[in-house]
Design a protein around this motif. Sequence first.
Motif, PDB file in Angstrom:
ATOM      1  N   ASP A 170      42.683  11.690  44.501  1.00  0.00           N
ATOM      2  CA  ASP A 170      43.715  12.536  44.456  1.00  0.00           C
ATOM      3  C   ASP A 170      43.776  13.076  43.214  1.00  0.00           C
ATOM      4  N   TYR A 171      45.185  13.968  43.484  1.00  0.00           N
ATOM      5  CA  TYR A 171      44.981  15.353  42.025  1.00  0.00           C
ATOM      6  C   TYR A 171      46.044  13.999  41.278  1.00  0.00           C
ATOM      7  N   LYS A 172      47.020  13.224  41.443  1.00  0.00           N
ATOM      8  CA  LYS A 172      46.939  12.078  40.390  1.00  0.00           C
ATOM      9  C   LYS A 172      45.924  11.512  39.192  1.00  0.00           C
ATOM     10  N   SER A 173      45.091  11.508  40.116  1.00  0.00           N
ATOM     11  CA  SER A 173      44.029  10.178  39.457  1.00  0.00           C
ATOM     12  C   SER A 173      43.156  11.985  38.509  1.00  0.00           C
ATOM     13  N   LEU A 174      42.698  12.487  39.624  1.00  0.00           N
ATOM     14  CA  LEU A 174      42.299  13.973  38.547  1.00  0.00           C
ATOM     15  C   LEU A 174      42.822  14.291  37.815  1.00  0.00           C
ATOM     16  N   GLU A 175      43.981  15.016  37.573  1.00  0.00           N
ATOM     17  CA  GLU A 175      44.976  15.237  36.262  1.00  0.00           C
ATOM     18  C   GLU A 175      44.567  13.934  35.318  1.00  0.00           C
ATOM     19  N   GLU A 176      44.874  13.099  35.780  1.00  0.00           N
ATOM     20  CA  GLU A 176      44.886  11.864  34.486  1.00  0.00           C
ATOM     21  C   GLU A 176      43.398  11.635  34.005  1.00  0.00           C
ATOM     22  N   ALA A 177      42.367  11.898  34.827  1.00  0.00           N
ATOM     23  CA  ALA A 177      40.946  12.318  34.361  1.00  0.00           C
ATOM     24  C   ALA A 177      40.919  13.295  33.325  1.00  0.00           C
ATOM     25  N   VAL A 178      41.266  14.648  33.838  1.00  0.00           N
ATOM     26  CA  VAL A 178      41.103  16.015  33.474  1.00  0.00           C
ATOM     27  C   VAL A 178      41.407  15.500  31.699  1.00  0.00           C
ATOM     28  N   LYS A 179      42.935  14.709  31.496  1.00  0.00           N
ATOM     29  CA  LYS A 179      44.086  15.047  29.669  1.00  0.00           C
ATOM     30  C   LYS A 179      42.884  14.164  29.761  1.00  0.00           C
ATOM     31  N   ASP A 307      27.284  15.773  40.388  1.00  0.00           N
ATOM     32  CA  ASP A 307      27.671  15.926  41.673  1.00  0.00           C
ATOM     33  C   ASP A 307      29.468  16.791  41.764  1.00  0.00           C
ATOM     34  N   ILE A 308      30.109  16.453  43.051  1.00  0.00           N
ATOM     35  CA  ILE A 308      30.657  17.063  43.385  1.00  0.00           C
ATOM     36  C   ILE A 308      32.348  15.743  43.644  1.00  0.00           C
ATOM     37  N   LEU A 309      33.812  16.533  43.157  1.00  0.00           N
ATOM     38  CA  LEU A 309      34.717  15.955  42.972  1.00  0.00           C
ATOM     39  C   LEU A 309      35.259  16.339  44.083  1.00  0.00           C
ATOM     40  N   PRO A 310      36.618  15.607  45.058  1.00  0.00           N
ATOM     41  CA  PRO A 310      37.372  16.571  45.479  1.00  0.00           C
ATOM     42  C   PRO A 310      38.440  17.674  44.852  1.00  0.00           C
ATOM     43  N   MET A 311      38.605  18.092  45.704  1.00  0.00           N
ATOM     44  CA  MET A 311      39.707  19.397  44.978  1.00  0.00           C
ATOM     45  C   MET A 311      41.138  18.984  46.277  1.00  0.00           C
ATOM     46  N   PRO A 312      41.806  18.342  45.546  1.00  0.00           N
ATOM     47  CA  PRO A 312      42.847  17.846  46.417  1.00  0.00           C
ATOM     48  C   PRO A 312      43.969  18.859  45.872  1.00  0.00           C
ATOM     49  N   ILE A 313      45.207  18.991  46.793  1.00  0.00           N
ATOM     50  CA  ILE A 313      46.392  19.527  46.769  1.00  0.00           C
ATOM     51  C   ILE A 313      47.512  18.579  47.611  1.00  0.00           C
ATOM     52  N   GLU A 314      47.879  18.196  46.598  1.00  0.00           N
ATOM     53  CA  GLU A 314      48.936  17.595  46.154  1.00  0.00           C
ATOM     54  C   GLU A 314      49.932  17.561  47.385  1.00  0.00           C
ATOM     55  N   GLY A 315      49.772  16.432  48.087  1.00  0.00           N
ATOM     56  CA  GLY A 315      51.065  15.856  49.498  1.00  0.00           C
ATOM     57  C   GLY A 315      49.799  16.401  50.504  1.00  0.00           C
ATOM     58  N   ALA A 316      48.647  16.678  50.866  1.00  0.00           N
ATOM     59  CA  ALA A 316      48.452  17.074  51.805  1.00  0.00           C
ATOM     60  C   ALA A 316      46.966  15.900  51.638  1.00  0.00           C
ATOM     61  N   LYS A 317      46.320  16.061  52.393  1.00  0.00           N
ATOM     62  CA  LYS A 317      44.593  15.439  51.896  1.00  0.00           C
ATOM     63  C   LYS A 317      43.944  15.973  51.344  1.00  0.00           C
ATOM     64  N   GLU A 318      44.310  14.575  50.116  1.00  0.00           N
ATOM     65  CA  GLU A 318      43.142  14.445  49.161  1.00  0.00           C
ATOM     66  C   GLU A 318      42.243  14.050  47.981  1.00  0.00           C
ATOM     67  N   ASP A 319      41.269  13.593  49.352  1.00  0.00           N
ATOM     68  CA  ASP A 319      39.762  12.908  48.929  1.00  0.00           C
ATOM     69  C   ASP A 319      39.304  13.806  49.360  1.00  0.00           C
ATOM     70  N   SER A 320      39.096  15.179  49.499  1.00  0.00           N
ATOM     71  CA  SER A 320      38.614  15.765  49.938  1.00  0.00           C
ATOM     72  C   SER A 320      38.296  16.687  49.842  1.00  0.00           C
ATOM     73  N   ILE A 321      36.995  17.549  50.553  1.00  0.00           N
ATOM     74  CA  ILE A 321      36.523  18.575  50.140  1.00  0.00           C
ATOM     75  C   ILE A 321      36.265  20.094  51.435  1.00  0.00           C
ATOM     76  N   PRO A 322      36.033  21.188  51.406  1.00  0.00           N
ATOM     77  CA  PRO A 322      36.680  21.952  51.688  1.00  0.00           C
ATOM     78  C   PRO A 322      35.024  22.710  52.145  1.00  0.00           C
ATOM     79  N   VAL A 323      34.576  22.129  53.817  1.00  0.00           N
ATOM     80  CA  VAL A 323      33.027  23.053  53.929  1.00  0.00           C
ATOM     81  C   VAL A 323      33.299  23.331  55.350  1.00  0.00           C
ATOM     82  N   GLY A 324      31.965  24.345  55.005  1.00  0.00           N
ATOM     83  CA  GLY A 324      32.103  25.387  56.593  1.00  0.00           C
ATOM     84  C   GLY A 324      30.896  26.534  56.220  1.00  0.00           C
ATOM     85  N   VAL A 325      30.901  27.487  57.263  1.00  0.00           N
ATOM     86  CA  VAL A 325      29.633  28.602  57.448  1.00  0.00           C
ATOM     87  C   VAL A 325      30.314  29.285  56.299  1.00  0.00           C
TER      88      VAL A 325
END
Length: 441
Positions: A170-179, A307-325
Amino acid sequence: MFKSKKILALIMTVFMSMMLFAGCGSQEKKEVSEEKDKVEVNVFQFKVEIAKELEEAVLAYEKEHPNVKINIQTVGGGDDYGAALKAKFQSGSEPDIFNVGGPQDIKDWMNKLEDLSDQPWVDLALPGILEGATVDGKVFALPFNIEGYGFVYNKGIFEAAGIDPAKIVDYKSLEEAVKALDEKIKSGALKEKYPLLEAVFEYPAKETWVTGLHTSNAALGQEFSNSIEAFNAEKVSFKYGDGLKKLIDLQANYSSNKDQKQKLNAVDYTRQAEEGLAIERVAIIQQGNWVYGKIKGVDEKVANNLDILPMPIEGAKEDSIPVGVPMHWAVNKDSKDEVKAAAKDFLNWLYTSDTGKDYIVNKFYFIPPLKGFDNLEPKDPLGKAVKRYAEDGKTIPWVFMGYPTGWGMEILGNDIQKYLAGEYTWEELISDAKAQWEKMR
């Protein structure tokens, strides 16, 4: 007797000359006929990452189809493909095969799109994959592939810093890792193993397709359920606007230009990928599985340790990545019939023949949009990562194909640049983006 032989010889000489002349004439006619039967197909495409490999695929196709000549022109990366495509058509030099995005592009280019509903690949399409290119039950374009993007990171750097990527959900754990990573970089703890490492992120704000389309989609992909809904929306509310701000600020504040963020507006794709992640100058970049080939071209060892980490938007679905065409192949309906036939055949060959499928998976590093690739699984780590997220149901849709024409790159992307340069507050950015959506829609 002697005179008769001379006359006979003369007759034979004239006869042989006539035969030779006739043969030459016949050969010339044959060559002219063959040249006349040669079909030339002009392709105008945007995917710079596969430019070289696509040329190789074309040579393989031409070897099997000697009566067809295919010319490739690639415009993309840092260039605006949409603007270049319009200029191409306006110049009178219309391509026979070109690229379109989703619903908005289909609408914009409808008067130039050949109906491809009868093509063999249509029945092979994965569920829902043709939605963005279908109007009134007719299919107007072939999906390039399936792509996913998020935070592409160097596993070795994370390991050296003692950071477990599995805990970033999620965003919180991403921010902690970045710091934590930033502290390791500043302290010099990683200097010996990674002498060029200077920042956590590199954010290419010059590339408005990265900011105005991909970054924004992390938030708007949770406001709209798909590109069709975005396309039909008269307004955009930025329901997750605060989360979007945090995601942009995180990348800017922990970049190599954190103290002069306006400089991010000069950072391009090459600086981010090949001169950033590939040489281990930065640890994370916001990109997708398509970047593997570029990184591999610089350092294969680094490329294979991504590898790829999630791209979390706080308050929404946070453990995911955008996938499409990302884009589709379209055929110009105004091209000559024989050219359209060759264009369709080439695209069908590329996605359904054994040779073509090998290029799709093993040379282009594409995740196929069609069935029939059972024995051709992604071999690169980023392709595998996207497949993993998809199989785990940890995805959000690509909706930027439904943005009003030009809104993502020309409005929102430029507004983000103004925000980074200190010319706009975040509130001004949101206000302008909302107003322009309504106006352009």
